[in-house]
Design an enzyme around this catalytic site. Structure first.
Site, PDB file in Angstrom:
ATOM      1  N   PHE A 129       0.855  -1.190   0.000  1.00  0.00           N
ATOM      2  CA  PHE A 129       0.000   0.000   0.000  1.00  0.00           C
ATOM      3  C   PHE A 129       0.894   1.244   0.000  1.00  0.00           C
ATOM      4  CE2 PHE A 129      -2.884   3.062   2.095  1.00  0.00           C
ATOM      5  CZ  PHE A 129      -3.998   2.897   1.295  1.00  0.00           C
ATOM      6  N   TYR A 223     -10.708   2.183  11.009  1.00  0.00           N
ATOM      7  CA  TYR A 223     -11.937   2.477  10.246  1.00  0.00           C
ATOM      8  C   TYR A 223     -12.322   1.393   9.253  1.00  0.00           C
ATOM      9  CZ  TYR A 223      -8.463   4.413   6.905  1.00  0.00           C
ATOM     10  OH  TYR A 223      -7.391   4.606   6.066  1.00  0.00           O
ATOM     11  N   LYS A 224     -11.497   0.349   9.110  1.00  0.00           N
ATOM     12  CA  LYS A 224     -11.846  -0.732   8.172  1.00  0.00           C
ATOM     13  C   LYS A 224     -12.642  -1.796   8.929  1.00  0.00           C
ATOM     14  CE  LYS A 224      -8.041   0.426   5.120  1.00  0.00           C
ATOM     15  NZ  LYS A 224      -6.583   0.374   4.998  1.00  0.00           N
TER      16      LYS A 224
HETATM   17  C1  LIG Z   1      -5.905   1.574   4.858  1.00  0.00           C
HETATM   18  C2  LIG Z   1      -4.438   1.362   4.972  1.00  0.00           C
HETATM   19  C3  LIG Z   1      -3.642   2.310   5.613  1.00  0.00           C
HETATM   20  C4  LIG Z   1      -4.298   3.565   6.136  1.00  0.00           C
HETATM   21  O1  LIG Z   1      -3.428   4.463   6.664  1.00  0.00           O
HETATM   22  P1  LIG Z   1      -3.972   5.769   7.407  1.00  0.00           P
HETATM   23  O2  LIG Z   1      -2.738   6.534   7.634  1.00  0.00           O
HETATM   24  O3  LIG Z   1      -4.625   5.345   8.682  1.00  0.00           O
HETATM   25  O4  LIG Z   1      -4.934   6.448   6.493  1.00  0.00           O
HETATM   26  C5  LIG Z   1      -2.293   2.064   5.727  1.00  0.00           C
HETATM   27  N1  LIG Z   1      -1.735   0.926   5.252  1.00  0.00           N
HETATM   28  C6  LIG Z   1      -2.485  -0.013   4.624  1.00  0.00           C
HETATM   29  C7  LIG Z   1      -1.856  -1.263   4.132  1.00  0.00           C
HETATM   30  C8  LIG Z   1      -3.842   0.193   4.464  1.00  0.00           C
HETATM   31  O5  LIG Z   1      -4.588  -0.720   3.847  1.00  0.00           O
END
Ligand SMILES: *Cc1c(COP(=O)(O)O)cnc(C)c1O
Length: 409
Positions: A129, A223-224
């Site tokens: 990600f 939030y997921k």
């Molecule tokens: C959703 C997600 C994030 C989210 O990061 P935030 O800083 O909380 O917005 C980070 N890493 C991965 C792998 C994700 O899927």
């Protein structure tokens, strides 16, 4: 199930036999929507509106500043962390709720570098990600470290005497592929390195055992799958053996051993509390607490098994009903999500959403569907695939109004 055609009746029987089916009542899901995007934003828990109203009206409105103590606001990061701990197989005092995944990654990766003086390499995965890579690159510039990004198959071979830290996302955000936490933790430790797991797509979806499987550090999303609400605080985990010996780079007053002594010198709180920097966002914390509470009494082995069965049913139905889709190979064996690939994926997903089947799209061609165990029904897989078939048969996805799709995360 895979050998004879799946019927809606057989899926209704699976719902009737599902021990998690009553958990659906813990959510306020809209009528006539098939929500297959809880892996991006968990739905509203039924208890959240009242919890937020109480935090605003009674705790803040009436209690005012007294609520920091009377309502234990000051302890929310630790008490929510303790509630997250059993969901991820961690000791209660090894988890803290704070900041975002991105910020927690920075703090923990920096602390890990400090624990391996003389080693300057952070190994990560090329396809991870994006925020994880961005954060690590920023840290590397600041800390004079080096990023070694490798493909999935080359991770173990990339570890050597120069490696300080291995950073991996446990369940891949797009493909849903899951790493073997125990094996990779062992490989990192054998090279003398530390390992940090991003659990954004695992916490609340899969059966995790952080303490047992050798994780040093972990971060995860509120939030997921944890249903904490849009932009909910994230969490961070530190293994008990590192509790006294890790030093995050942000010395905020909330991470001080005694914030209200207003001491001139910084003395870190023992354990994960030192990851706190500033004042916790109490209204967001109230929503996160209600989100985490949707997991009360849930055995994560059962949750993982149900999500895996939902994914398998959906994949089989797509093969049975919509053969023009390539299911992202390999179909993950233990995953709460699945990806279908189609050159017109963006328009098709937009047309699906217009008909109330909410998944999401990831470029260039991936339609992503999530199957969280607490509220997804087996019949939902049938109904969603029937609507997908309808959209293909009518050709309505070709309507130019479906050219744009506004989604985040
Ligand atoms: C959703 C997600 C994030 C989210 O990061 P935030 O800083 O909380 O917005 C980070 N890493 C991965 C792998 C994700 O899927």
């Amino acid at each position: 199930m895979p050998h004879s055609p799946i019927t809606r009746q057989s899926l209704a029987a699976a719902d009737a036999a599902d021990s998690l089916a009553p958990c659906r009542d813990r959510f306020a899901l809209p009528e006539n929507i098939l929500y297959l995007d809880g892996n991006s934003l968990g739905p509203l828990p039924a208890a959240t509106p009242a919890a937020i109203a109480d935090a605003v009206t009674r705790q803040w409105g009436q209690g005012l500043i007294r609520s920091w103590n009377d309502e234990a606001w000051i302890d929310l990061p630790a008490s929510i962390g303790a509630a997250i701990a059993p969901i991820i197989g961690a000791a209660p005092d090894s988890v803290i709720a704070c900041d975002s995944v991105s910020v927690n990654l920075f703090k923990l990766a920096a602390a890990a570098l400090g624990m391996r003086p003389g080693r300057r390499v952070i190994v990560c995965e090329t396809e991870d990600f994006p925020t994880d890579r961005y954060i690590l690159e920023g840290l590397a510039t600041l800390a004079d470290a080096e990023i070694r990004a490798v493909r999935r198959a080359e991770i173990a071979a990339a570890l050597d005497q120069g490696t300080a830290l291995l950073v991996l996302t446990h369940a891949h955000y797009a493909s849903g592929e899951v790493h073997d936490m125990a094996a990779l933790s062992t490989a990192a430790h054998a090279a003398g390195a530390l390992i940090l797991w991003d659990l954004s797509h695992s916490a609340g979806a899969l059966d995790l055992h952080l303490d047992r499987d050798g994780a040093d550090f972990a971060i995860g999303c509120g939030y997921k799958y944890l249903n904490g609400g849009p932009g909910a605080p994230a969490f961070a985990y530190v293994a008990a053996r590192h509790r006294a010996g890790f030093h995050p780079p942000i010395n905020g007053w909330m991470g001080h051993v005694a914030p209200f002594d207003f001491a001139a010198a910084y003395t870190p709180a023992p354990g994960v509390r030192r990851l706190l920097a500033g004042t916790p966002p109490i209204l967001a914390m109230a929503a996160l607490a209600a989100g985490v509470a949707t997991f009360a009494g849930v055995d994560m082995r059962v949750a993982e098994a149900k999500s895996t069965a939902l994914v398998a049913a959906f994949a089989a139905l797509v093969a049975q009903t919509c053969p023009e889709f390539a299911v992202q190979p390999p179909v993950p064996r233990h995953s709460a999500q699945i990806v279908l690939r189609h050159p017109h994926g963006r328009r098709i997903m937009t047309a699906l959403i217009a008909r109330g089947v909410i998944g999401d799209f990831r470029p260039p061609d991936r339609l992503r569907f999530g199957f969280p165990a607490l509220y997804t029904r087996f019949t939902d897989t049938w109904d969603a695939v029937q609507i997908l078939r309808t959209i293909l048969d009518t050709g309505e996805w070709q309507d130019s109004r479906f050219d744009t799709l506004g989604t985040v995360s």
